[in-house]
Design a protein around this motif. Structure first.
Motif, short mmCIF file in Angstrom:
data_model
loop_
_atom_site.label_atom_id
_atom_site.label_comp_id
_atom_site.label_asym_id
_atom_site.label_seq_id
_atom_site.Cartn_x
_atom_site.Cartn_y
_atom_site.Cartn_z
N LEU A 14 11.52 -45.88 24.40
CA LEU A 14 12.15 -46.88 25.05
C LEU A 14 13.40 -47.61 24.52
O LEU A 14 14.34 -47.86 25.15
N ILE A 15 13.22 -47.60 23.31
CA ILE A 15 14.48 -48.45 22.61
C ILE A 15 15.59 -47.71 23.02
O ILE A 15 16.73 -47.91 23.25
N LYS A 16 15.56 -46.16 22.75
CA LYS A 16 16.99 -45.25 23.13
C LYS A 16 17.17 -45.37 24.51
O LYS A 16 18.49 -45.47 24.83
N ASP A 17 16.35 -45.47 25.44
CA ASP A 17 16.59 -45.52 26.72
C ASP A 17 17.35 -47.04 27.17
O ASP A 17 18.16 -47.00 27.79
N ILE A 18 17.11 -48.12 26.47
CA ILE A 18 17.54 -49.36 26.53
C ILE A 18 18.87 -49.41 26.18
O ILE A 18 19.86 -49.60 26.58
N ARG A 19 19.12 -48.56 24.84
CA ARG A 19 20.31 -48.61 24.39
C ARG A 19 21.44 -47.78 25.23
O ARG A 19 22.57 -48.26 25.44
N LEU A 20 20.92 -46.74 25.66
CA LEU A 20 21.89 -45.89 26.80
C LEU A 20 22.18 -46.84 27.95
O LEU A 20 23.20 -46.66 28.38
N ALA A 63 -6.03 -52.54 15.03
CA ALA A 63 -4.68 -52.84 15.22
C ALA A 63 -3.67 -51.22 14.67
O ALA A 63 -2.85 -51.21 15.54
N VAL A 64 -4.21 -50.65 13.41
CA VAL A 64 -3.40 -49.66 13.22
C VAL A 64 -3.41 -48.72 14.30
O VAL A 64 -2.50 -47.70 14.41
N ILE A 65 -4.71 -48.46 14.79
CA ILE A 65 -4.73 -47.18 16.18
C ILE A 65 -3.86 -47.43 17.03
O ILE A 65 -3.40 -46.84 17.47
N LEU A 66 -3.92 -48.76 17.53
CA LEU A 66 -2.95 -49.07 18.49
C LEU A 66 -1.65 -49.05 18.19
O LEU A 66 -0.62 -48.58 18.99
N ILE A 67 -1.03 -49.55 17.16
CA ILE A 67 0.14 -49.33 16.57
C ILE A 67 0.63 -47.78 16.62
O ILE A 67 1.71 -47.63 16.96
N GLY A 68 -0.19 -47.08 15.97
CA GLY A 68 0.19 -45.59 16.00
C GLY A 68 0.23 -44.92 17.43
O GLY A 68 1.06 -44.12 17.40
N ALA A 69 -0.52 -45.35 18.42
CA ALA A 69 -0.58 -44.78 19.46
C ALA A 69 0.67 -45.14 20.39
O ALA A 69 1.25 -44.39 21.40
N THR A 70 1.26 -46.50 20.15
CA THR A 70 2.22 -46.75 21.02
C THR A 70 3.84 -46.47 20.26
O THR A 70 4.73 -46.68 20.99
N ALA A 71 3.77 -46.37 19.23
CA ALA A 71 4.96 -46.35 18.20
C ALA A 71 6.03 -45.35 18.99
O ALA A 71 7.03 -45.59 19.07
N PRO A 72 5.53 -43.96 19.06
CA PRO A 72 6.36 -43.09 19.48
C PRO A 72 6.88 -43.39 21.06
O PRO A 72 8.10 -43.22 21.16
N GLY A 73 6.06 -44.00 21.95
CA GLY A 73 6.61 -44.40 23.24
C GLY A 73 7.90 -45.59 22.95
O GLY A 73 8.60 -45.82 23.72
N LEU A 74 7.58 -46.54 21.97
CA LEU A 74 8.61 -47.57 21.82
C LEU A 74 9.80 -47.03 21.43
O LEU A 74 10.98 -47.40 22.00
N GLY A 75 9.90 -45.90 20.61
CA GLY A 75 11.14 -45.39 20.03
C GLY A 75 12.07 -44.74 21.23
O GLY A 75 13.39 -44.99 21.46
N GLY A 113 19.17 -35.11 24.13
CA GLY A 113 20.01 -34.22 24.85
C GLY A 113 20.23 -34.80 26.33
O GLY A 113 20.10 -35.81 26.81
N PRO A 114 20.42 -33.51 27.12
CA PRO A 114 21.05 -33.78 28.39
C PRO A 114 19.96 -34.55 29.60
O PRO A 114 20.45 -35.02 30.24
N ALA A 115 18.65 -34.32 29.22
CA ALA A 115 17.64 -34.89 29.99
C ALA A 115 17.63 -36.26 30.01
O ALA A 115 17.36 -37.03 30.82
N TYR A 116 18.19 -36.93 28.89
CA TYR A 116 18.26 -38.30 28.97
C TYR A 116 19.52 -38.98 29.10
O TYR A 116 19.62 -40.34 29.10
N ALA A 117 20.44 -38.05 29.41
CA ALA A 117 21.87 -38.60 29.45
C ALA A 117 22.13 -39.83 30.70
O ALA A 117 21.13 -39.64 31.60
N ARG A 118 23.08 -40.42 30.68
CA ARG A 118 23.44 -41.28 31.81
C ARG A 118 25.01 -40.86 32.17
O ARG A 118 25.66 -40.43 31.20
N SER A 119 25.41 -41.01 33.54
CA SER A 119 26.71 -40.63 33.67
C SER A 119 27.18 -41.87 34.38
O SER A 119 26.74 -42.69 35.03
N ILE A 120 28.54 -42.10 34.49
CA ILE A 120 29.45 -42.99 35.20
C ILE A 120 30.38 -42.28 35.89
O ILE A 120 31.31 -41.54 35.31
N ARG A 121 30.53 -42.31 37.30
CA ARG A 121 31.52 -41.76 38.00
C ARG A 121 32.52 -42.77 38.43
O ARG A 121 32.16 -43.94 38.86
N ILE A 122 33.79 -42.39 38.39
CA ILE A 122 34.78 -43.55 38.70
C ILE A 122 35.63 -42.79 39.86
O ILE A 122 36.09 -41.62 39.81
#
Length: 187
Positions: free
Chosen positions: A33-39, A19-31, A159-168
Protein backbone atom coordinates in the motif's frame (compact mmCIF):
# COMPACT_ATOMS: atom_id res chain seq x y z
CA UNK A 1 -14.78 -4.75 49.76
CA UNK A 2 -12.40 -2.98 47.40
CA UNK A 3 -11.45 -4.62 44.05
CA UNK A 4 -8.14 -4.18 42.27
CA UNK A 5 -8.78 -2.97 38.69
CA UNK A 6 -5.33 -3.82 37.23
CA UNK A 7 -4.59 -6.48 34.63
CA UNK A 8 -2.88 -9.74 35.27
CA UNK A 9 0.31 -10.83 33.58
CA UNK A 10 -1.61 -13.54 31.70
CA UNK A 11 -4.12 -10.99 30.33
CA UNK A 12 -1.28 -8.70 29.24
CA UNK A 13 0.55 -11.58 27.51
CA UNK A 14 -2.61 -12.67 25.67
CA UNK A 15 -3.23 -9.10 24.47
CA UNK A 16 0.36 -8.75 23.23
CA UNK A 17 0.15 -12.11 21.42
CA UNK A 18 -3.00 -11.03 19.60
CA UNK A 19 -1.39 -7.67 18.66
CA UNK A 20 1.71 -9.41 17.28
CA UNK A 21 -0.44 -11.76 15.18
CA UNK A 22 -2.47 -8.86 13.78
CA UNK A 23 0.62 -6.78 12.96
CA UNK A 24 2.28 -9.77 11.29
CA UNK A 25 -0.79 -10.45 9.16
CA UNK A 26 -1.17 -6.84 7.96
CA UNK A 27 2.47 -5.80 7.53
CA UNK A 28 3.01 -7.23 4.00
CA UNK A 29 -0.14 -5.49 2.76
CA UNK A 30 0.95 -2.21 4.29
CA UNK A 31 4.28 -2.30 2.43
CA UNK A 32 2.49 -2.73 -0.90
CA UNK A 33 0.00 0.00 0.00
CA UNK A 34 2.82 2.40 0.83
CA UNK A 35 4.50 1.67 -2.53
CA UNK A 36 1.19 2.24 -4.36
CA UNK A 37 0.77 5.58 -2.58
CA UNK A 38 4.33 6.63 -3.51
CA UNK A 39 3.71 5.86 -7.20
CA UNK A 40 0.38 7.69 -7.16
CA UNK A 41 1.96 10.67 -5.43
CA UNK A 42 4.78 10.83 -7.97
CA UNK A 43 2.32 10.49 -10.86
CA UNK A 44 0.27 13.39 -9.50
CA UNK A 45 3.39 15.45 -8.82
CA UNK A 46 4.65 15.01 -12.39
CA UNK A 47 1.24 15.82 -13.87
CA UNK A 48 1.25 18.93 -11.66
CA UNK A 49 4.68 19.89 -13.04
CA UNK A 50 3.41 19.45 -16.61
CA UNK A 51 0.29 21.51 -15.87
CA UNK A 52 2.32 24.24 -14.17
CA UNK A 53 4.69 24.42 -17.14
CA UNK A 54 1.80 24.57 -19.62
CA UNK A 55 0.01 27.21 -17.52
CA UNK A 56 3.17 29.29 -17.34
CA UNK A 57 3.50 29.21 -21.14
CA UNK A 58 -0.09 30.39 -21.52
CA UNK A 59 0.22 33.10 -18.87
CA UNK A 60 3.62 34.48 -19.87
CA UNK A 61 3.09 34.12 -23.65
CA UNK A 62 6.59 32.57 -23.87
CA UNK A 63 7.30 28.90 -24.54
CA UNK A 64 7.96 26.93 -21.35
CA UNK A 65 9.99 23.75 -21.03
CA UNK A 66 10.15 20.90 -18.55
CA UNK A 67 13.51 19.13 -18.90
CA UNK A 68 15.65 16.53 -17.15
CA UNK A 69 17.93 18.36 -14.73
CA UNK A 70 19.67 16.31 -12.03
CA UNK A 71 21.55 19.39 -10.80
CA UNK A 72 18.47 21.61 -10.85
CA UNK A 73 20.58 24.23 -12.62
CA UNK A 74 20.83 22.96 -16.22
CA UNK A 75 19.03 20.65 -18.63
CA UNK A 76 20.87 17.38 -19.16
CA UNK A 77 19.74 15.30 -22.15
CA UNK A 78 21.88 12.33 -21.06
CA UNK A 79 20.16 12.07 -17.67
CA UNK A 80 17.01 10.12 -16.80
CA UNK A 81 13.76 11.74 -15.68
CA UNK A 82 13.98 10.06 -12.28
CA UNK A 83 17.19 12.03 -11.57
CA UNK A 84 15.21 15.28 -11.36
CA UNK A 85 13.71 17.98 -13.54
CA UNK A 86 13.20 21.71 -13.87
CA UNK A 87 10.77 24.00 -15.65
CA UNK A 88 11.63 27.37 -17.17
CA UNK A 89 10.61 30.08 -19.61
CA UNK A 90 12.29 29.41 -22.94
CA UNK A 91 12.54 32.95 -24.27
CA UNK A 92 15.00 32.17 -27.08
CA UNK A 93 13.27 28.91 -28.08
CA UNK A 94 16.35 26.68 -27.86
CA UNK A 95 14.80 24.23 -25.37
CA UNK A 96 17.71 24.54 -22.96
CA UNK A 97 18.59 26.43 -19.83
CA UNK A 98 21.67 26.71 -17.65
CA UNK A 99 21.83 28.76 -14.47
CA UNK A 100 25.50 28.86 -13.51
CA UNK A 101 25.15 31.72 -11.02
CA UNK A 102 22.20 30.27 -9.07
CA UNK A 103 19.81 33.21 -9.52
CA UNK A 104 16.96 31.06 -10.98
CA UNK A 105 17.31 32.78 -14.36
CA UNK A 106 18.52 31.03 -17.53
CA UNK A 107 21.87 32.62 -18.32
CA UNK A 108 21.48 32.62 -22.11
CA UNK A 109 18.03 34.19 -22.50
CA UNK A 110 16.81 35.56 -19.15
CA UNK A 111 13.99 33.02 -18.84
CA UNK A 112 12.86 32.40 -15.28
CA UNK A 113 13.25 28.94 -13.72
CA UNK A 114 10.01 28.36 -11.85
CA UNK A 115 10.20 24.71 -10.77
CA UNK A 116 13.01 22.40 -9.66
CA UNK A 117 12.50 18.79 -8.53
CA UNK A 118 15.40 16.81 -7.11
CA UNK A 119 15.84 13.14 -7.96
CA UNK A 120 13.50 10.37 -6.90
CA UNK A 121 14.30 7.67 -4.34
CA UNK A 122 16.57 4.95 -5.75
CA UNK A 123 13.81 2.32 -6.00
CA UNK A 124 11.62 4.50 -8.27
CA UNK A 125 12.19 4.89 -12.02
CA UNK A 126 10.65 7.17 -14.62
CA UNK A 127 11.20 6.83 -18.36
CA UNK A 128 9.69 8.48 -21.44
CA UNK A 129 9.09 7.54 -25.04
CA UNK A 130 8.62 9.85 -27.99
CA UNK A 131 11.31 11.51 -30.05
CA UNK A 132 11.49 14.71 -28.02
CA UNK A 133 10.11 13.66 -24.62
CA UNK A 134 13.18 11.62 -23.86
CA UNK A 135 14.91 15.03 -23.64
CA UNK A 136 12.23 17.59 -22.68
CA UNK A 137 8.60 18.66 -23.00
CA UNK A 138 8.04 22.07 -24.58
CA UNK A 139 4.75 23.98 -24.43
CA UNK A 140 4.25 26.86 -26.84
CA UNK A 141 2.56 30.14 -25.90
CA UNK A 142 -0.84 28.57 -26.71
CA UNK A 143 -0.22 25.65 -24.32
CA UNK A 144 0.23 23.10 -27.08
CA UNK A 145 2.90 20.40 -26.95
CA UNK A 146 3.12 19.88 -30.73
CA UNK A 147 5.91 17.41 -31.49
CA UNK A 148 6.12 16.34 -27.83
CA UNK A 149 3.33 13.76 -27.67
CA UNK A 150 4.65 11.07 -25.39
CA UNK A 151 4.07 8.65 -22.58
CA UNK A 152 5.97 8.47 -19.32
CA UNK A 153 6.16 5.30 -17.25
CA UNK A 154 6.74 5.38 -13.50
CA UNK A 155 7.55 2.19 -11.66
CA UNK A 156 9.23 0.71 -8.63
CA UNK A 157 11.02 -2.56 -7.94
CA UNK A 158 7.74 -4.55 -8.19
CA UNK A 159 7.80 -4.34 -12.00
CA UNK A 160 5.39 -3.46 -14.83
CA UNK A 161 2.24 -4.83 -13.19
CA UNK A 162 2.33 -1.96 -10.68
CA UNK A 163 3.52 0.79 -13.04
CA UNK A 164 1.72 4.08 -13.72
CA UNK A 165 1.73 5.96 -17.02
CA UNK A 166 1.23 9.58 -18.00
CA UNK A 167 0.23 10.41 -21.56
CA UNK A 168 0.80 13.88 -22.99
CA UNK A 169 -1.43 14.85 -25.91
CA UNK A 170 -0.53 17.23 -28.72
CA UNK A 171 -2.84 19.75 -27.04
CA UNK A 172 -0.54 19.70 -24.01
CA UNK A 173 -2.97 17.95 -21.70
CA UNK A 174 -1.60 15.22 -19.44
CA UNK A 175 -3.55 12.14 -18.44
CA UNK A 176 -2.71 9.49 -15.85
CA UNK A 177 -3.23 5.87 -16.87
CA UNK A 178 -2.89 2.69 -14.85
CA UNK A 179 -0.26 0.17 -15.82
CA UNK A 180 2.82 0.05 -17.98
CA UNK A 181 2.70 2.08 -21.20
CA UNK A 182 4.80 -0.43 -23.10
CA UNK A 183 8.06 1.39 -22.38
CA UNK A 184 8.61 -1.07 -19.60
CA UNK A 185 10.24 -0.59 -16.28
CA UNK A 186 13.68 -1.08 -17.67
CA UNK A 187 16.66 0.70 -16.12
Amino acid sequence: MERNSGVTLIELMATLAIAVILIGATAPGLGSLIKDIRLSTLTNEFIGALQLTRSHALRSQHPAVLCKAPSGMACDEAAHWDQGWMAFEDRNGDGGCADTDGDSICDDDGGRIFLVRNGLPADLRMRANGLQAVKRIRFDSLGSAAGYMSTFTLCDNRGPAYARSIRIAITGRAQALPGDSGIGCRP
